[in-house]
Design a protein around this motif. Structure first.
Motif, PDB file in Angstrom:
ATOM      1  N   PHE A  86      90.837  -2.727 -13.668  1.00 11.54           N
ATOM      2  CA  PHE A  86      89.403  -3.001 -13.696  1.00 11.54           C
ATOM      3  C   PHE A  86      89.054  -4.302 -12.988  1.00 11.54           C
ATOM      4  N   ALA A  87      90.009  -5.222 -12.946  1.00  9.65           N
ATOM      5  CA  ALA A  87      89.756  -6.543 -12.351  1.00  9.65           C
ATOM      6  C   ALA A  87      89.770  -6.449 -10.826  1.00  9.65           C
ATOM      7  N   HIS A  88      88.819  -5.706 -10.297  1.00  7.67           N
ATOM      8  CA  HIS A  88      88.700  -5.480  -8.852  1.00  7.67           C
ATOM      9  C   HIS A  88      87.213  -5.541  -8.527  1.00  7.67           C
ATOM     10  N   PRO A  89      86.796  -6.404  -7.603  1.00 11.65           N
ATOM     11  CA  PRO A  89      85.358  -6.600  -7.356  1.00 11.65           C
ATOM     12  C   PRO A  89      84.586  -5.314  -7.081  1.00 11.65           C
ATOM     13  N   LEU A  90      85.138  -4.407  -6.289  1.00 13.14           N
ATOM     14  CA  LEU A  90      84.402  -3.184  -5.971  1.00 13.14           C
ATOM     15  C   LEU A  90      84.315  -2.257  -7.181  1.00 13.14           C
ATOM     16  N   ARG A  91      85.377  -2.167  -7.961  1.00 12.22           N
ATOM     17  CA  ARG A  91      85.326  -1.313  -9.152  1.00 12.22           C
ATOM     18  C   ARG A  91      84.324  -1.854 -10.165  1.00 12.22           C
ATOM     19  N   LEU A  92      84.300  -3.160 -10.323  1.00 12.65           N
ATOM     20  CA  LEU A  92      83.310  -3.760 -11.210  1.00 12.65           C
ATOM     21  C   LEU A  92      81.898  -3.442 -10.740  1.00 12.65           C
ATOM     22  N   ARG A  93      81.671  -3.529  -9.421  1.00 12.24           N
ATOM     23  CA  ARG A  93      80.333  -3.259  -8.889  1.00 12.24           C
ATOM     24  C   ARG A  93      79.959  -1.796  -9.080  1.00 12.24           C
ATOM     25  N   LEU A  94      80.894  -0.882  -8.855  1.00  3.61           N
ATOM     26  CA  LEU A  94      80.611   0.546  -9.060  1.00  3.61           C
ATOM     27  C   LEU A  94      80.271   0.819 -10.517  1.00  3.61           C
ATOM     28  N   TYR A  95      81.003   0.176 -11.429  1.00  5.83           N
ATOM     29  CA  TYR A  95      80.734   0.352 -12.860  1.00  5.83           C
ATOM     30  C   TYR A  95      79.330  -0.161 -13.193  1.00  5.83           C
ATOM     31  N   GLU A  96      78.959  -1.331 -12.664  1.00  8.22           N
ATOM     32  CA  GLU A  96      77.624  -1.892 -12.910  1.00  8.22           C
ATOM     33  C   GLU A  96      76.539  -0.950 -12.398  1.00  8.22           C
ATOM     34  N   LEU A  97      76.743  -0.359 -11.219  1.00  5.19           N
ATOM     35  CA  LEU A  97      75.739   0.542 -10.646  1.00  5.19           C
ATOM     36  C   LEU A  97      75.598   1.809 -11.482  1.00  5.19           C
ATOM     37  N   LEU A  98      76.707   2.324 -12.000  1.00  2.92           N
ATOM     38  CA  LEU A  98      76.630   3.509 -12.865  1.00  2.92           C
ATOM     39  C   LEU A  98      75.911   3.167 -14.163  1.00  2.92           C
ATOM     40  N   GLU A  99      76.133   1.968 -14.679  1.00  5.51           N
ATOM     41  CA  GLU A  99      75.401   1.539 -15.879  1.00  5.51           C
ATOM     42  C   GLU A  99      73.903   1.490 -15.613  1.00  5.51           C
TER      43      GLU A  99
END
Length: 204
Positions: A19-32
């Motif tokens: 999870f500690a990956h900038p793009l994965r964090l951003r994708l998760y935020e966008l889905l939220e």
């Protein structure tokens, strides 16, 4: 004593490192924020190609951070959404790489808090009055024991858990079609001591 968890799951070491990956964090935020989305739509939002977003979405799904929404997809088109139930980071892991990943994620939480509060201050003047009245920013400075602090934390998380469960039920009942009377509401809650250090001898 282990800290009480109010989330459906606690991320293990492998999930923390993934999870500690900038793009994965951003994708998760966008889905939220936006609800179910495809790799193609998310690629446009983050300026990446669909292959890259598809890969990172699969990684998030592998660790049960997100899940597919089969009732929305057509043909090979796949929609993804945040998995219900939430998650917690848990205690600091013994594994050095996982501990480093946790430190990165906690720093990201602080960054995200600031960005969200800044966005709210920028949008408040154009937000419908009923939502302005429903919102609130608060800060308290208290003198409490560690036990009282933990008790307050647990009481507040119990309230948040009730509303998280309500939100999850609503999202599950109408994937891809949010109730127009609802909004993406963010709740920040932090409780922590400042100026406390480990000392030898009697407590100060």
């Amino acid at each position: 004593m282990p800290r009480k968890s109010f989330s459906a799951r606690t991320l293990d070491a492998n999930a923390l490192k993934s999870f500690a990956h900038p793009l994965r964090l951003r994708l998760y935020e966008l889905l939220e924020e936006h609800g179910p989305s495809t790799a193609t739509r998310l690629a446009g939002l983050v300026g990446q190609n669909t292959g890259a977003t598809s890969y990172h979405l699969r990684e998030l799904a592998r660790h049960e951070m997100i899940e597919a929404v089969p009732e929305l997809g057509r043909g090979k088109e796949k929609y993804w959404r945040v998995a219900p139930g939430g998650f917690s980071y848990g205690e600091s892991p013994a594994d050095a790489d996982a501990a480093g990943a946790l430190a990165f994620l906690l720093d990201e939480v602080v960054r995200q808090r600031g960005a969200e509060l800044t966005r709210w201050r920028e949008e408040a003047d154009s937000t419908p009055e009923e939502w302005v009245q429903a919102s609130g920013l608060g800060r308290r400075s208290l003198r409490l024991t560690a036990g009282e602090t933990a008790g307050m934390r647990d009481e507040i998380f119990e309230v948040l858990e009730r509303y998280r469960a309500l939100s999850d039920r609503r999202i599950g009942a109408s994937p891809g079609a949010p109730d127009p009377g609802t909004a993406h509401v963010i709740v920040h809650f932090d409780v922590f001591p400042v100026g406390v250090e480990e000392v030898d001898g009697p407590a100060r």
